[in-house]
Design a protein around this motif. Sequence first.
Motif, PDB file in Angstrom:
ATOM      1  N   MET A 125       0.819  -1.217   0.000  1.00 61.15           N
ATOM      2  CA  MET A 125       0.000   0.000   0.000  1.00 61.15           C
ATOM      3  C   MET A 125       0.852   1.267   0.000  1.00 61.15           C
ATOM      4  O   MET A 125       1.650   1.506   0.903  1.00 61.15           O
ATOM      5  CB  MET A 125      -0.909  -0.009   1.243  1.00 61.15           C
ATOM      6  CG  MET A 125      -2.108  -0.929   1.070  1.00 61.15           C
ATOM      7  SD  MET A 125      -3.020  -0.515  -0.446  1.00 61.15           S
ATOM      8  CE  MET A 125      -3.776  -2.123  -0.792  1.00 61.15           C
ATOM      9  N   LEU A 126       0.653   2.085  -0.986  1.00 64.09           N
ATOM     10  CA  LEU A 126       1.504   3.252  -1.201  1.00 64.09           C
ATOM     11  C   LEU A 126       0.823   4.540  -0.729  1.00 64.09           C
ATOM     12  O   LEU A 126      -0.375   4.710  -0.916  1.00 64.09           O
ATOM     13  CB  LEU A 126       1.801   3.387  -2.689  1.00 64.09           C
ATOM     14  CG  LEU A 126       2.381   2.134  -3.362  1.00 64.09           C
ATOM     15  CD1 LEU A 126       1.926   2.030  -4.801  1.00 64.09           C
ATOM     16  CD2 LEU A 126       3.887   2.143  -3.266  1.00 64.09           C
ATOM     17  N   THR A 127       1.616   5.420  -0.177  1.00 68.67           N
ATOM     18  CA  THR A 127       1.074   6.743   0.151  1.00 68.67           C
ATOM     19  C   THR A 127       1.038   7.582  -1.121  1.00 68.67           C
ATOM     20  O   THR A 127       1.632   7.222  -2.140  1.00 68.67           O
ATOM     21  CB  THR A 127       1.963   7.467   1.170  1.00 68.67           C
ATOM     22  OG1 THR A 127       3.208   7.780   0.541  1.00 68.67           O
ATOM     23  CG2 THR A 127       2.219   6.619   2.383  1.00 68.67           C
ATOM     24  N   ILE A 128       0.394   8.701  -1.022  1.00 66.83           N
ATOM     25  CA  ILE A 128       0.288   9.570  -2.184  1.00 66.83           C
ATOM     26  C   ILE A 128       1.666  10.057  -2.620  1.00 66.83           C
ATOM     27  O   ILE A 128       1.936  10.229  -3.811  1.00 66.83           O
ATOM     28  CB  ILE A 128      -0.660  10.762  -1.902  1.00 66.83           C
ATOM     29  CG1 ILE A 128      -1.115  11.383  -3.214  1.00 66.83           C
ATOM     30  CG2 ILE A 128      -0.011  11.770  -0.963  1.00 66.83           C
ATOM     31  CD1 ILE A 128      -2.194  12.425  -3.042  1.00 66.83           C
ATOM     32  N   GLY A 129       2.540  10.233  -1.656  1.00 69.35           N
ATOM     33  CA  GLY A 129       3.895  10.661  -1.955  1.00 69.35           C
ATOM     34  C   GLY A 129       4.655   9.615  -2.754  1.00 69.35           C
ATOM     35  O   GLY A 129       5.340   9.935  -3.728  1.00 69.35           O
TER      36      GLY A 129
END
Lengths: 139, 139
Positions: free
Chosen positions: A1-5
């Motif tokens: 799961m990736l952050t927006i950054g």
Amino acid sequence: MLTIGDVARQAGLRPSAIRYYERVGLLPEPHRVGGQRRYDRDVFTRIAVIRMAQEAGFTLEEIRTLVSGFPEATPAGDRWRALARRKLPEVDAMILRLMTMRRVLEESLMCDCLTLDACGVLGWSSAGTASTQAKTDLG
Amino acid sequence: MLTIGDVARQAGLRPSAIRYYERVGLLPEPHRVGGQRRYDRDVFTRIAVIRMAQEAGFTLEEIRTLVSGFPEATPAGDRWRALARRKLPEVDAMILRLMTMRRVLEESLMCDCLTLDACGVLGWSSAGTASTQAKTDLG
DNA sequence: CTACCGGTTCAAGCGAGCTTGAAGTCATTG
DNA sequence: CAATGACTTCAAGCTCGCTTGAACCGGTAG
């Protein structure tokens, strides 16, 4: 799961752009962890599609129709196919224009004119027929 | 001698656009009769060049360089040729992108996917390699 | 506990390419 | 002489595709 950054870095755009895409319906709302967006890797596919379509001259509005999965309430992929069918001739026309431009650029590299319209390269005689030429397609 | 209204009508744009082009240096200042602009027919050639270049993706700034006859103070058509040389690969790249888009559109007309990215047409596997794909050229 | 980092929203700003509106000029027409 | 209509300038507004800034929240490190 990736952050927006993470997504932004890997896709080569700014977080603000991603939020903007979400706002205008180009990207689905991701789930959130403590208020923060978390993305799955397939967001990159979506972004790549958006970018390609954009480079091909589609507006974000059009891309939204292209890309959003009109879940229920819609016949099928009919909507997307309709858009594709409508867009194909436009893309073809665009390609033709670009090839004309290409020819102009290339040929103008070989002559000595100071300006484009002083030059015969265009095939237009520089006056006379010009008004006729001026109304090609654009509408 | 045409008034700005005549030119606008025949070229299919608004007088305001013509004045704007003049302001930003795309069109030369025409002579005036009692304060009003009067145009020669070859303005249509100029406008057609502008429009074509614009459709081919040039900015007005670039077109200004393309189109304006850097009268003295400039080597020759060198400046224009330099721009042309610089622009050619960009135009080529654009054509390539459009052809990709064309292929996508055409092939997607033949499959049943609901959305573009659910579809194999792109050749991207929908995840995994996506991040690699995402950074194609755009910079 | 405090600092800091990266996320959040919302509103405002920006550049490109024009358009629109206000206020004025000028030639023709009744 | 007054009205009409097309022109003039200038400043402000608009759409698209984002970016930026202010103000705030939450998790981790020192």
